[in-house]
Design a protein around this motif. Structure first.
Motif, short mmCIF file in Angstrom:
data_model
loop_
_atom_site.label_atom_id
_atom_site.label_comp_id
_atom_site.label_asym_id
_atom_site.label_seq_id
_atom_site.Cartn_x
_atom_site.Cartn_y
_atom_site.Cartn_z
N PRO A 145 -26.35 -2.30 -13.21
CA PRO A 145 -26.16 -0.32 -13.89
C PRO A 145 -26.41 -1.25 -15.82
O PRO A 145 -26.42 -1.86 -16.22
CB PRO A 145 -24.99 0.11 -14.07
N THR A 146 -26.70 -0.13 -16.09
CA THR A 146 -27.47 -0.09 -17.47
C THR A 146 -26.88 1.07 -18.06
O THR A 146 -26.24 2.50 -17.28
CB THR A 146 -29.11 -0.03 -17.53
N LEU A 147 -27.58 1.33 -19.22
CA LEU A 147 -26.39 2.84 -19.85
C LEU A 147 -27.42 4.02 -19.68
O LEU A 147 -26.79 4.53 -19.44
CB LEU A 147 -27.29 2.58 -21.94
N THR A 148 -28.39 4.19 -18.79
CA THR A 148 -29.81 5.38 -18.31
C THR A 148 -28.82 5.19 -16.57
O THR A 148 -29.63 6.35 -16.61
CB THR A 148 -30.74 4.90 -18.53
N THR A 149 -27.65 4.55 -16.58
CA THR A 149 -27.80 4.86 -15.27
C THR A 149 -27.29 5.89 -14.67
O THR A 149 -25.86 5.36 -14.92
CB THR A 149 -27.21 3.20 -14.77
N PRO A 150 -27.42 6.38 -13.98
CA PRO A 150 -27.09 7.76 -13.48
C PRO A 150 -25.98 7.72 -12.14
O PRO A 150 -25.26 6.23 -11.52
CB PRO A 150 -27.43 8.77 -12.56
N LEU A 151 -24.60 8.59 -12.40
CA LEU A 151 -23.03 7.63 -12.25
C LEU A 151 -23.69 9.08 -11.08
O LEU A 151 -23.62 10.49 -11.44
CB LEU A 151 -22.53 7.98 -13.35
N TYR A 152 -22.27 8.11 -9.56
CA TYR A 152 -21.94 10.17 -8.68
C TYR A 152 -20.50 9.78 -8.49
O TYR A 152 -19.93 9.31 -8.42
CB TYR A 152 -22.86 9.00 -7.45
N ARG A 153 -20.17 10.91 -7.54
CA ARG A 153 -18.76 10.99 -7.58
C ARG A 153 -18.91 10.06 -6.36
O ARG A 153 -19.30 10.04 -5.54
CB ARG A 153 -18.47 12.59 -6.84
N ALA A 154 -17.47 9.06 -6.82
CA ALA A 154 -17.31 8.07 -6.00
C ALA A 154 -17.00 9.11 -4.84
O ALA A 154 -15.90 9.94 -4.42
CB ALA A 154 -15.69 6.99 -6.10
N PRO A 155 -17.28 8.41 -2.98
CA PRO A 155 -17.10 9.14 -1.79
C PRO A 155 -15.70 9.20 -1.59
O PRO A 155 -16.00 9.64 -0.40
CB PRO A 155 -18.31 9.34 -1.20
N PHE A 156 -14.82 8.40 -2.05
CA PHE A 156 -13.78 8.08 -1.33
C PHE A 156 -12.31 8.95 -1.41
O PHE A 156 -12.63 10.45 -2.49
CB PHE A 156 -13.13 6.87 -1.64
N ASP A 231 -24.28 14.09 -7.37
CA ASP A 231 -24.07 13.65 -8.95
C ASP A 231 -23.39 13.46 -9.64
O ASP A 231 -22.51 14.94 -9.69
CB ASP A 231 -25.25 14.63 -9.06
N ALA A 232 -22.73 13.02 -10.18
CA ALA A 232 -21.42 13.35 -11.61
C ALA A 232 -22.13 14.23 -12.35
O ALA A 232 -20.86 14.87 -13.79
CB ALA A 232 -20.52 11.56 -11.89
N GLY A 233 -23.38 14.12 -12.51
CA GLY A 233 -23.66 14.79 -14.24
C GLY A 233 -23.43 14.32 -14.73
O GLY A 233 -23.45 14.76 -16.71
N THR A 234 -23.45 12.71 -15.30
CA THR A 234 -23.34 11.98 -16.84
C THR A 234 -24.47 10.54 -16.42
O THR A 234 -24.55 10.22 -15.24
CB THR A 234 -21.62 11.74 -16.80
N THR A 235 -24.50 10.05 -17.12
CA THR A 235 -25.10 8.09 -16.44
C THR A 235 -24.09 7.45 -17.28
O THR A 235 -22.67 7.44 -18.39
CB THR A 235 -26.16 8.29 -18.04
N LEU A 236 -24.06 5.72 -17.90
CA LEU A 236 -23.61 5.17 -17.86
C LEU A 236 -23.22 5.31 -19.36
O LEU A 236 -21.86 5.31 -20.10
CB LEU A 236 -23.65 3.95 -17.38
N GLY A 237 -24.56 5.78 -20.11
CA GLY A 237 -24.08 5.32 -21.28
C GLY A 237 -23.54 6.64 -21.97
O GLY A 237 -22.62 6.66 -22.75
N LYS A 238 -23.43 7.79 -21.43
CA LYS A 238 -23.04 9.47 -21.97
C LYS A 238 -21.61 8.95 -21.20
O LYS A 238 -20.68 9.56 -22.31
CB LYS A 238 -23.48 10.24 -20.97
#
Length: 247
Positions: A145-156, A231-238
């Motif tokens: 992952p990089t700063l622009t990588t989108p994050l998703y809700r962990a499905p657990f 979609d978690a609505g954010t990125t790693l950078g944010k």
């Protein structure tokens, strides 16, 4: 009586100007408090003004500033994404993991049993651990992952909407140093997953999260179906506040 000499060596030829003072307080029970005070010059003498509590974020910024010239050693594996203060963030590439489930009686029949476990494909994951937090998010793909990588809700199960992990009775590792990454991973994956901890969708799947993990346990998917991630609505950078000014 011997007198100790004291001097300040600046990193440049600039003149240092006293602007603020930090006062530290320690309680008998082991608690600590730091306050920040503006310093004003009155008739050529510094006067410490009223203080305000120092936030944890401000303390980390101060520590980072003071240690800019210090040398840091030690090997950092590629999976480490962020390391600052006691905050450690790392990436777990997609792989197969054994998960154990222990669901309630009301879901046991549809789930195929009250207690089940199997090795299943996992998505890429980002974990974060510190003295007061333990979180996880999902990412797509197999690249770091990089700063622009989108994050998703962990499905657990047992994970909140903000990524916070419900510890339950699972033992929490001591410390958030790089050498503890494996211990944190094991603490998460070896726990029992019991129920969803979100009010919104945990996964985008017909029948919901119980049906999804039932099908995963039954071996329906050879690879983790990334299309189910929310979609978690954010990125790693944010998430890290990249590009935002410190408050």
């Amino acid at each position: 009586m011997n007198e100790a000499g004291f001097s300040i060596h600046t990193p440049t030829d600039n003149v240092l100007r006293l602007e603020q003072a930090v006062l530290l307080y320690h309680g008998r029970s082991g608690g600590s408090l730091a306050t920040v005070h503006d310093v004003v010059m009155v008739d050529g003498a510094p006067i410490i003004g009223a203080g305000r509590p120092m936030s944890a974020k401000a303390a980390r910024v101060l520590a980072s500033s003071l240690l800019k010239r210090a040398a840091h050693g030690g090997f950092l594996p590629e999976t480490v994404l962020y390391l600052h203060g006691d905050v450690l963030m790392w990436w777990v590439p997609p792989t197969r993991r054994h998960l154990s489930f222990r669901v309630g009686d009301d879901h046991a029949q549809a789930f195929g049993g009250q207690e089940r476990g199997a090795a299943m494909p996992m998505p890429g994951l980002i974990f974060a651990a510190s003295s007061n937090a333990w979180q996880v998010w999902a990412v797509k793909g197999h690249t770091r992952p990089t700063l622009t990588t989108p994050l998703y809700r962990a499905p657990f199960f047992n994970v909140y909407e903000d990524g916070g992990i419900c510890q339950g009775s699972a033992p929490r590792p001591e410390g958030s140093t790089v050498d503890k990454i494996q211990a944190w991973n094991e603490a998460f994956f070896r726990s029992y997953f019991t129920h969803p901890n979100v009010t919104a969708k945990l996964v985008r799947y017909a029948g919901g999260s119980y049906a999804f993990w039932r099908d995963m346990l039954n071996g329906r998917y050879k690879r983790f179906p990334e299309r189910v991630l929310v979609d978690a609505g954010t990125t790693l950078g944010k998430l890290l506040g990249h590009g935002e000014r410190d408050q």
